[in-house]
Write a protein that holds these residues in place. Sequence first.
Motif, mmCIF file in Angstrom:
data_model
loop_
_atom_site.group_PDB
_atom_site.id
_atom_site.type_symbol
_atom_site.label_atom_id
_atom_site.label_comp_id
_atom_site.label_asym_id
_atom_site.label_seq_id
_atom_site.Cartn_x
_atom_site.Cartn_y
_atom_site.Cartn_z
ATOM 1 N N PHE A 52 16.667 7.302 -9.247
ATOM 2 C CA PHE A 52 17.960 7.510 -8.596
ATOM 3 C C PHE A 52 19.106 7.282 -9.576
ATOM 4 N N LEU A 53 19.072 6.149 -10.301
ATOM 5 C CA LEU A 53 20.127 5.839 -11.263
ATOM 6 C C LEU A 53 20.124 6.819 -12.429
ATOM 7 N N TRP A 54 18.915 7.129 -12.931
ATOM 8 C CA TRP A 54 18.821 8.087 -14.030
ATOM 9 C C TRP A 54 19.348 9.451 -13.608
ATOM 10 N N HIS A 55 19.066 9.837 -12.385
ATOM 11 C CA HIS A 55 19.543 11.116 -11.857
ATOM 12 C C HIS A 55 21.074 11.156 -11.862
ATOM 13 N N ILE A 56 21.712 10.066 -11.446
ATOM 14 C CA ILE A 56 23.173 10.000 -11.409
ATOM 15 C C ILE A 56 23.748 10.065 -12.822
ATOM 16 N N VAL A 57 23.173 9.281 -13.749
ATOM 17 C CA VAL A 57 23.674 9.250 -15.134
ATOM 18 C C VAL A 57 23.554 10.623 -15.789
ATOM 19 N N ILE A 58 22.373 11.247 -15.653
ATOM 20 C CA ILE A 58 22.146 12.548 -16.281
ATOM 21 C C ILE A 58 23.051 13.615 -15.663
ATOM 22 N N SER A 59 23.234 13.547 -14.339
ATOM 23 C CA SER A 59 24.084 14.547 -13.682
ATOM 24 C C SER A 59 25.534 14.410 -14.138
ATOM 25 N N ILE A 60 26.013 13.174 -14.324
ATOM 26 C CA ILE A 60 27.379 12.962 -14.829
ATOM 27 C C ILE A 60 27.518 13.522 -16.242
ATOM 28 N N LEU A 61 26.508 13.289 -17.088
ATOM 29 C CA LEU A 61 26.542 13.828 -18.452
ATOM 30 C C LEU A 61 26.526 15.354 -18.440
ATOM 31 N N GLY A 99 24.661 21.343 -22.298
ATOM 32 C CA GLY A 99 24.927 21.134 -20.873
ATOM 33 C C GLY A 99 23.825 21.712 -20.006
ATOM 34 N N PHE A 100 23.288 22.865 -20.395
ATOM 35 C CA PHE A 100 22.197 23.486 -19.643
ATOM 36 C C PHE A 100 20.941 22.617 -19.709
ATOM 37 N N PHE A 101 20.674 22.047 -20.875
ATOM 38 C CA PHE A 101 19.530 21.137 -21.018
ATOM 39 C C PHE A 101 19.693 19.933 -20.085
ATOM 40 N N LEU A 102 20.888 19.350 -20.065
ATOM 41 C CA LEU A 102 21.138 18.202 -19.186
ATOM 42 C C LEU A 102 21.076 18.599 -17.715
ATOM 43 N N LEU A 103 21.574 19.799 -17.403
ATOM 44 C CA LEU A 103 21.532 20.274 -16.018
ATOM 45 C C LEU A 103 20.090 20.503 -15.575
ATOM 46 N N THR A 104 19.248 20.975 -16.501
ATOM 47 C CA THR A 104 17.825 21.145 -16.197
ATOM 48 C C THR A 104 17.178 19.797 -15.893
ATOM 49 N N LEU A 128 15.406 18.515 -12.421
ATOM 50 C CA LEU A 128 14.055 17.948 -12.404
ATOM 51 C C LEU A 128 14.054 16.529 -11.837
ATOM 52 N N SER A 129 15.014 15.703 -12.268
ATOM 53 C CA SER A 129 15.078 14.333 -11.736
ATOM 54 C C SER A 129 15.449 14.353 -10.258
ATOM 55 N N GLY A 130 16.243 15.352 -9.851
ATOM 56 C CA GLY A 130 16.572 15.502 -8.436
ATOM 57 C C GLY A 130 15.359 15.855 -7.600
ATOM 58 N N VAL A 131 14.447 16.654 -8.188
ATOM 59 C CA VAL A 131 13.196 16.996 -7.500
ATOM 60 C C VAL A 131 12.368 15.733 -7.264
ATOM 61 N N VAL A 132 12.244 14.885 -8.307
ATOM 62 C CA VAL A 132 11.471 13.644 -8.187
ATOM 63 C C VAL A 132 12.105 12.724 -7.150
ATOM 64 N N PHE A 133 13.438 12.591 -7.225
ATOM 65 C CA PHE A 133 14.145 11.715 -6.295
ATOM 66 C C PHE A 133 14.005 12.218 -4.860
ATOM 67 N N SER A 134 14.133 13.529 -4.681
ATOM 68 C CA SER A 134 14.000 14.116 -3.343
ATOM 69 C C SER A 134 12.586 13.940 -2.805
ATOM 70 N N GLU A 135 11.598 14.076 -3.703
ATOM 71 C CA GLU A 135 10.199 13.917 -3.296
ATOM 72 C C GLU A 135 9.947 12.508 -2.783
ATOM 73 N N GLU A 136 10.527 11.503 -3.468
ATOM 74 C CA GLU A 136 10.318 10.113 -3.076
ATOM 75 C C GLU A 136 11.095 9.757 -1.813
ATOM 76 N N LEU A 137 12.308 10.313 -1.699
ATOM 77 C CA LEU A 137 13.174 9.915 -0.592
ATOM 78 C C LEU A 137 12.912 10.707 0.685
ATOM 79 N N PHE A 138 12.731 12.037 0.528
ATOM 80 C CA PHE A 138 12.601 12.896 1.703
ATOM 81 C C PHE A 138 11.199 13.465 1.898
ATOM 82 N N GLY A 139 10.300 13.231 0.915
ATOM 83 C CA GLY A 139 8.942 13.731 1.023
ATOM 84 C C GLY A 139 8.799 15.209 0.723
ATOM 85 N N LYS A 140 9.846 15.823 0.150
ATOM 86 C CA LYS A 140 9.758 17.222 -0.256
ATOM 87 C C LYS A 140 10.601 17.429 -1.513
#
Length: 275
Positions: free
Chosen positions: A115-124, A188-193, A197-209
């Motif tokens: 979750f934290l890594w997702h926020i940091v990477i998204s801000i970058l 920026g595209f690399f960071l957005l990718t 990906l980190s959003g997929v992991v976070f969503s999988e853990e939080l929402f099960g999809k």
Amino acid sequence: MQTYFFILAALLYLGCVFLPANNRKTIAVVVAIAWLLHGGSLWADVIGPGELRVGFSMMLSATLWVSVAAYWLENRNYTLDGLRVLVLPIAAVTVILPLLFPGNMVPLDGKSPVFLWHIVISILAYSTLTIAAFHAVLMVLQESHLHGKSYSRQHNQGAKASWLAATLNRLPALLTMEKLLFRLIAFGFFLLTLTVLSGVVFSEELFGKAFKWDHKTIFTMLSWALFGLLLAGRKWQGWRGRTALSFTLIGFAVLLLAYVGSRFVLEVILHRVIA
């Protein structure tokens, strides 16, 4: 005390806009001081004991904080003073936004480290593509200015250069600016990718999809596709000039709608508290 630091940082940012361009050392020092005040105040406001403040104003403020750092570093290697008059006024506004729209606190207990890594990477990612968008605006102005100079020479209109014209004249050649733009977009595209990906992991853990198909996901994926298409077009079709600038600005606008736009509507217009 934090409020005063936010306001002081905003005033210093604005003050730098009006300093003469030849005072590069003074500008660099004042921007650095404002940046430290901005970052320290933001950190103290966002990070709490076992909780994190989120909201569109925090994202914008953090994004411009990183963007100011990118401007400061770029301006040391290249003469990009034109970025100062684009980045710093907007940074000054975003510094005080958290005072007006504080967002809400989200408990970190039970949250995955992703979750934290997702926020940091998204801000970058946001920050890198924000400075790329500023860069693209500068290139549009530079290109228009060059065409204007050509027209003026043809008609013998040798009027004294305006402040904006003088600023644009100090920029590197358009080809150099274009190379810098695509470096920013590629990073920026690399960071957005990584954000996706980190959003997929976070969503999988939080929402099960893997994907929660909301406005944020749709706009983020659309922006990712636009920047990816631009880089592919650059590599295989040699896209450049107006095509590249249009893709950059449209991709950035879509990305801005992904989180900041949706959060603004939910928090300010609909008055909904969300994590």
